[in-house]
Scaffold this active site. Structure first.
Site, PDB file in Angstrom:
ATOM      1  N   LYS A 169      37.965  50.205  33.975  1.00 23.84           N
ATOM      2  CA  LYS A 169      36.985  50.942  34.843  1.00 23.84           C
ATOM      3  C   LYS A 169      37.647  51.807  35.572  1.00 23.84           C
ATOM      4  CE  LYS A 169      35.332  47.396  36.661  1.00 23.84           C
ATOM      5  NZ  LYS A 169      36.449  46.057  36.138  1.00 23.84           N
TER       6      LYS A 169
ATOM      7  N   ARG B 262      27.923  45.094  41.639  1.00 18.01           N
ATOM      8  CA  ARG B 262      28.827  44.035  40.961  1.00 18.01           C
ATOM      9  C   ARG B 262      27.774  42.633  41.057  1.00 18.01           C
ATOM     10  NH1 ARG B 262      34.281  45.336  41.292  1.00 18.01           N
ATOM     11  NH2 ARG B 262      35.691  43.661  41.418  1.00 18.01           N
TER      12      ARG B 262
ATOM     13  N   ARG C 205      50.084  45.697  35.503  1.00 16.26           N
ATOM     14  CA  ARG C 205      49.263  46.797  36.240  1.00 16.26           C
ATOM     15  C   ARG C 205      50.236  47.186  37.513  1.00 16.26           C
ATOM     16  NH1 ARG C 205      43.334  47.036  37.910  1.00 16.26           N
ATOM     17  NH2 ARG C 205      43.857  45.056  38.646  1.00 16.26           N
TER      18      ARG C 205
ATOM     19  N   ARG D  24      49.176  44.541  42.583  1.00 15.33           N
ATOM     20  CA  ARG D  24      47.954  44.120  43.672  1.00 15.33           C
ATOM     21  C   ARG D  24      48.089  42.597  43.836  1.00 15.33           C
ATOM     22  NH1 ARG D  24      42.404  46.798  41.277  1.00 15.33           N
ATOM     23  NH2 ARG D  24      41.893  44.448  41.752  1.00 15.33           N
TER      24      ARG D  24
ATOM     25  N   ARG E   1      38.583  35.699  39.251  1.00 15.66           N
ATOM     26  CA  ARG E   1      37.858  37.032  39.187  1.00 15.66           C
ATOM     27  C   ARG E   1      37.082  37.185  37.812  1.00 15.66           C
ATOM     28  NH1 ARG E   1      42.779  40.725  39.559  1.00 15.66           N
ATOM     29  NH2 ARG E   1      41.509  42.411  39.034  1.00 15.66           N
TER      30      ARG E   1
END
Ligand code: AP5
Length: 216
Positions: free
Chosen positions: A13, A88, A127, A160, A171
């Site tokens: 996203k 969300r 990431r 992160r 998540r």
């Protein structure tokens, strides 16, 4: 134009919202980036969000919605907005609809990015993010030119804290239970477009831009 990018954690996203916003001269608003920025600056908002983010839970709606609606009211948003990570859940989606309706506006299109579970894990575990400008990298798929340094601003890249196995699991669970119902919420009025999120970043953004062109 008001666009919403939906998808599981790691679906791309943020990457796609940044790319498409750049190509179409729109504003990219990421609720996760706004929270991470506040966290980095140690503001009251950051302090409120910290424990929820660490656990991979949603930050309470009133805090999140106020933050995003304030950002949406800024003058630069007049040229069109891509929302990434917001709404969300249904409460946030209804609050957004209400706020846009007051301005005689609406969510025009929702892009649902679909990526396999196995690929999502690979993406999240590799990431890296720039501490300064929040640019997104991947150690294999899109590495920086100099290891550990942002190509755009030279900032330090970091992993992160919520990109660990346990938090990723939570998540994904939160996404299935709280966010996935938005798929039907936007499908019913014909606003949803499903886009396969696998393939290179430019391939995926090309598909999104094509969907938007066809819709005009
Ligand atoms: P947030 O930051 O929104 O995290 P998320 O939804 O879990 O999504 P991600 O940022 O993990 O993934 P993404 O889909 O943007 O993927 P990306 O482009 O980075 O939220 C974090 C937390 O903040 C939440 O848990 C919550 O606590 C709080 N929060 C945020 N919004 C909230 C809200 N509305 N309400 C309440 N709480 C909220 O890509 C992932 C990786 O894949 C990158 O390394 C990238 O380089 C790579 N990649 C991307 N595209 C490709 C491609 N096509 N091919 C190969 N690799 C790719």
């Amino acid at each position: 134009m008001y666009l919403v990018f939906l998808g599981a954690p790691g679906a791309g996203k943020g990457t796609q919202a940044a790319d498409v916003a750049h190509k179409l001269n729109m504003v990219h608003i990421s609720s996760g980036d706004l929270f991470r920025d506040a966290l980095g600056k140690g503001t009251e908002l950051g302090k409120k969000a910290k424990s929820y983010m660490e656990r991979g839970e949603l930050v309470p709606d009133e805090v999140t919605t106020q933050m995003v609606l304030e950002r949406l009211a800024a003058p630069d948003c007049a040229r069109g907005v891509i929302l990434d990570g917001f709404p969300r859940n249904l409460t946030q989606a209804q609050a957004l609809d209400k706020a846009l309706k007051r301005e005689k506006k609406t969510v025009d299109k929702v892009i649902l990015l679909e990526v396999s579970g196995e690929e999502l894990i690979k993406r999240l575990s590799g990431r890296r993010i720039c501490r300064n400008c929040q640019a997104v990298y991947h150690i294999m798929n899109s590495p920086p030119k100099v290891a550990g340094k942002c190509d755009k601003c030279g900032g330090e890249l970091y992993q992160r804290p919520d990109d660990n196995v346990e938090t990723i699991k939570n998540r994904r669970e939160v996404y299935s239970v709280q966010t996935a119902p938005l798929i039907d919420y936007y499908r019913k009025p014909g606003k949803l477009a499903e886009v396969r999120g696998e393939g290179g970043v430019d391939v995926v953004s090309g598909k999104i831009i094509e969907v938007l062109r066809q819709d005009r």
